[in-house]
Design a protein around this motif. Structure first.
Motif, PDB file in Angstrom:
ATOM      1  N   ARG A   1       3.868  -7.633  -4.386  1.00  0.00           N
ATOM      2  CA  ARG A   1       4.986  -7.732  -5.326  1.00  0.00           C
ATOM      3  C   ARG A   1       5.459  -9.168  -5.543  1.00  0.00           C
ATOM      4  O   ARG A   1       6.007  -9.478  -6.601  1.00  0.00           O
TER       5      ARG A   1
ATOM      6  N   GLU B   1       2.636   2.400  -8.419  1.00  0.00           N
ATOM      7  CA  GLU B   1       3.917   2.070  -7.804  1.00  0.00           C
ATOM      8  C   GLU B   1       4.325   0.636  -8.153  1.00  0.00           C
ATOM      9  O   GLU B   1       5.474   0.376  -8.518  1.00  0.00           O
ATOM     10  N   THR B   2       3.387  -0.288  -8.071  1.00  0.00           N
ATOM     11  CA  THR B   2       3.677  -1.686  -8.391  1.00  0.00           C
ATOM     12  C   THR B   2       4.100  -1.825  -9.851  1.00  0.00           C
ATOM     13  O   THR B   2       5.055  -2.552 -10.160  1.00  0.00           O
TER      14      THR B   2
ATOM     15  N   VAL C   1       2.468   3.595   5.147  1.00  0.00           N
ATOM     16  CA  VAL C   1       2.451   2.455   4.233  1.00  0.00           C
ATOM     17  C   VAL C   1       2.710   1.175   5.022  1.00  0.00           C
ATOM     18  O   VAL C   1       3.006   1.221   6.216  1.00  0.00           O
TER      19      VAL C   1
ATOM     20  N   ARG D   1       2.289  -5.578   3.157  1.00  0.00           N
ATOM     21  CA  ARG D   1       1.292  -5.565   2.081  1.00  0.00           C
ATOM     22  C   ARG D   1       1.984  -5.436   0.729  1.00  0.00           C
ATOM     23  O   ARG D   1       1.691  -6.163  -0.215  1.00  0.00           O
ATOM     24  N   LYS D   2       2.952  -4.502   0.644  1.00  0.00           N
ATOM     25  CA  LYS D   2       3.685  -4.304  -0.603  1.00  0.00           C
ATOM     26  C   LYS D   2       4.459  -5.573  -0.981  1.00  0.00           C
ATOM     27  O   LYS D   2       4.478  -5.973  -2.139  1.00  0.00           O
ATOM     28  N   ARG D   3       5.085  -6.193   0.001  1.00  0.00           N
ATOM     29  CA  ARG D   3       5.824  -7.438  -0.248  1.00  0.00           C
ATOM     30  C   ARG D   3       4.896  -8.502  -0.835  1.00  0.00           C
ATOM     31  O   ARG D   3       5.227  -9.145  -1.836  1.00  0.00           O
TER      32      ARG D   3
ATOM     33  N   ASP E   1       7.486   2.913   7.580  1.00  0.00           N
ATOM     34  CA  ASP E   1       6.067   2.693   7.293  1.00  0.00           C
ATOM     35  C   ASP E   1       5.182   3.619   8.127  1.00  0.00           C
ATOM     36  O   ASP E   1       4.226   4.201   7.614  1.00  0.00           O
TER      37      ASP E   1
ATOM     38  N   GLU F   1      -0.843   2.849  -5.346  1.00  0.00           N
ATOM     39  CA  GLU F   1      -0.218   1.554  -5.151  1.00  0.00           C
ATOM     40  C   GLU F   1      -0.134   0.765  -6.459  1.00  0.00           C
ATOM     41  O   GLU F   1       0.878   0.119  -6.741  1.00  0.00           O
TER      42      GLU F   1
ATOM     43  N   GLY G   1       9.356  -5.090  -0.274  1.00  0.00           N
ATOM     44  CA  GLY G   1       8.507  -3.962   0.115  1.00  0.00           C
ATOM     45  C   GLY G   1       9.304  -2.817   0.720  1.00  0.00           C
ATOM     46  O   GLY G   1       8.747  -1.815   1.143  1.00  0.00           O
TER      47      GLY G   1
ATOM     48  N   ILE H   1       9.904   2.136  -1.734  1.00  0.00           N
ATOM     49  CA  ILE H   1       8.583   2.715  -2.004  1.00  0.00           C
ATOM     50  C   ILE H   1       8.738   3.999  -2.796  1.00  0.00           C
ATOM     51  O   ILE H   1       9.818   4.580  -2.855  1.00  0.00           O
TER      52      ILE H   1
ATOM     53  N   TYR I   1       4.944  -2.308   4.497  1.00  0.00           N
ATOM     54  CA  TYR I   1       5.848  -3.092   3.648  1.00  0.00           C
ATOM     55  C   TYR I   1       5.351  -4.517   3.468  1.00  0.00           C
ATOM     56  O   TYR I   1       5.572  -5.118   2.414  1.00  0.00           O
TER      57      TYR I   1
END
Length: 139
Positions: free
Chosen positions: A115, A48-49, A106, A110-112, A101, A45, A28, A31, A108
């Motif tokens: 992903r 981005e993903t 954002v 959540r992104k982690r 963040d 999002e 994450g 970005i 990280y």
């Protein structure tokens, strides 16, 4: 950034100067700053993903021209070949990425989590990330 196919055509000594993007993407940390309009984050999002599914495979080589953390008002001195972090523990991840963040609005974590499911981990070429391997071996 180059594809694995291009990366593999490079001489072995050259490949050692390049870094992978697996940790940056899957943690994450990496970005693509997006719009801040209400409702736009969810669409951004997803885009981005999808992009990270491509980036995770790429190798990068970057020269920094300006050492802004030193406070220089202009780019002074020689360009520096840089690398990226390739695993947890190489820096204070929570502090540095947490600060980012807050600035970008954002998360990280959540992104982690997204992903880990959505972005499969590719095999990293053995010559990549040499700077960190060298450092680990010299300790």
């Amino acid at each position: 950034m180059v594809t694995p196919k291009v990366y593999e055509t490079l001489p072995a000594e050259e490949r050692k100067l390049w870094h992978s993007h697996v940790f940056e993407v899957r943690s994450g940390m990496l970005i693509m700053p997006g719009p801040t309009a209400p409702g736009a984050q969810q669409v951004w999002e997803a885009a981005e993903t999808a992009e990270m599914k491509e980036v995770v495979h790429l190798y990068g080589k970057v020269y920094h021209l300006w050492q802004t953390d030193r406070g220089d008002a202009l780019p002074l001195g020689e360009p520096k070949l840089m690398t990226s972090f390739t695993e947890a523990g190489q820096f204070d991840f929570d502090k540095v990425v947490g600060d980012r963040d807050r600035r970008f609005g954002v998360d990280y974590k959540r992104k982690r989590d997204i992903r880990q499911e959505a972005v499969p981990e590719p095999k990293i070429h053995e010559d990549a990330d040499h700077a960190w391997k060298q450092r680990r071996n010299s300790m």
